[in-house]
Design a protein around this motif. Structure first.
Motif, PDB file in Angstrom:
ATOM      1  N   SER A  24     -28.369  63.599  12.436  1.00 11.30           N
ATOM      2  CA  SER A  24     -29.693  64.188  12.664  1.00 11.30           C
ATOM      3  C   SER A  24     -29.685  65.720  12.647  1.00 11.30           C
ATOM      4  CB  SER A  24     -30.263  63.691  13.996  1.00 11.30           C
ATOM      5  OG  SER A  24     -29.500  64.179  15.066  1.00 11.30           O
ATOM      6  N   THR A  43     -30.382  72.722  13.928  1.00 10.31           N
ATOM      7  CA  THR A  43     -30.969  71.942  15.014  1.00 10.31           C
ATOM      8  C   THR A  43     -30.630  70.467  14.856  1.00 10.31           C
ATOM      9  OG1 THR A  43     -33.003  71.414  16.194  1.00 10.31           O
ATOM     10  CG2 THR A  43     -33.171  71.640  13.816  1.00 10.31           C
ATOM     11  N   ASP A  44     -30.630  69.777  15.992  1.00  8.54           N
ATOM     12  CA  ASP A  44     -30.477  68.324  15.981  1.00  8.54           C
ATOM     13  C   ASP A  44     -31.595  67.667  16.794  1.00  8.54           C
ATOM     14  OD1 ASP A  44     -29.745  68.951  18.547  1.00  8.54           O
ATOM     15  OD2 ASP A  44     -27.899  67.783  18.543  1.00  8.54           O
ATOM     16  N   ASN A  45     -32.732  68.317  16.895  1.00  8.94           N
ATOM     17  CA  ASN A  45     -33.923  67.890  17.625  1.00  8.94           C
ATOM     18  C   ASN A  45     -33.781  67.990  19.138  1.00  8.94           C
ATOM     19  OD1 ASN A  45     -35.317  67.340  15.265  1.00  8.94           O
ATOM     20  ND2 ASN A  45     -34.645  65.209  15.229  1.00  8.94           N
ATOM     21  N   ARG A  46     -32.595  68.327  19.638  1.00  6.88           N
ATOM     22  CA  ARG A  46     -32.411  68.573  21.062  1.00  6.88           C
ATOM     23  C   ARG A  46     -32.018  70.018  21.308  1.00  6.88           C
ATOM     24  NH1 ARG A  46     -27.866  65.328  22.216  1.00  6.88           N
ATOM     25  NH2 ARG A  46     -27.774  64.883  20.018  1.00  6.88           N
ATOM     26  N   CYS A  48     -31.416  73.848  19.418  1.00  9.63           N
ATOM     27  CA  CYS A  48     -31.755  74.638  18.239  1.00  9.63           C
ATOM     28  C   CYS A  48     -31.177  76.041  18.415  1.00  9.63           C
ATOM     29  CB  CYS A  48     -33.270  74.709  18.075  1.00  9.63           C
ATOM     30  SG  CYS A  48     -33.781  75.681  16.661  1.00  9.63           S
TER      31      CYS A  48
END
Length: 103
Positions: A24, A43-46, A48
């Motif tokens: 991700s 980023t990995d959605n958690r 950034c």
């Protein structure tokens, strides 16, 4: 979102984000020619992290980061990236002595 001031810190955090969740993680480059600004974002959605620069010499650093991410994507997140970054162990650096122009 956190802007990182140091290039080395940005690379270390970016690689760690990728290794934690390679499926991700996204890596985004944004360049504005009129301003001469380059913004890199990982980023990995958690988590950034971002790096912003106006220096033309940082483009070479961006190319090295691209090579690091390509290596991690192809060989897997557990690969040693020392050969891509150009940081070799001390015993290998000694063997390069004597290279140069013959007289």
């Amino acid at each position: 979102m956190v802007y990182i001031d140091s290039w080395d810190d940005f690379v270390e955090r970016s690689v760690q984000i990728f290794r934690d969740d390679p499926h991700s993680t996204r890596y985004v480059m944004k360049y504005r020619h009129c301003d001469g600004k380059l913004v890199l974002k990982v980023t990995d959605n958690r988590v950034c992290v971002k790096f912003k620069t106006e220096q033309a010499q940082d483009v070479k650093k961006m190319e090295k980061l691209n090579n690091i991410f390509f290596t991690l994507m192809v060989r897997g997140p557990d690969v040693d990236i020392a050969e891509v970054t150009g940081k070799e162990p001390a015993e290998q650096q000694v063997s390069k002595k004597g290279r140069g122009r013959r007289q």
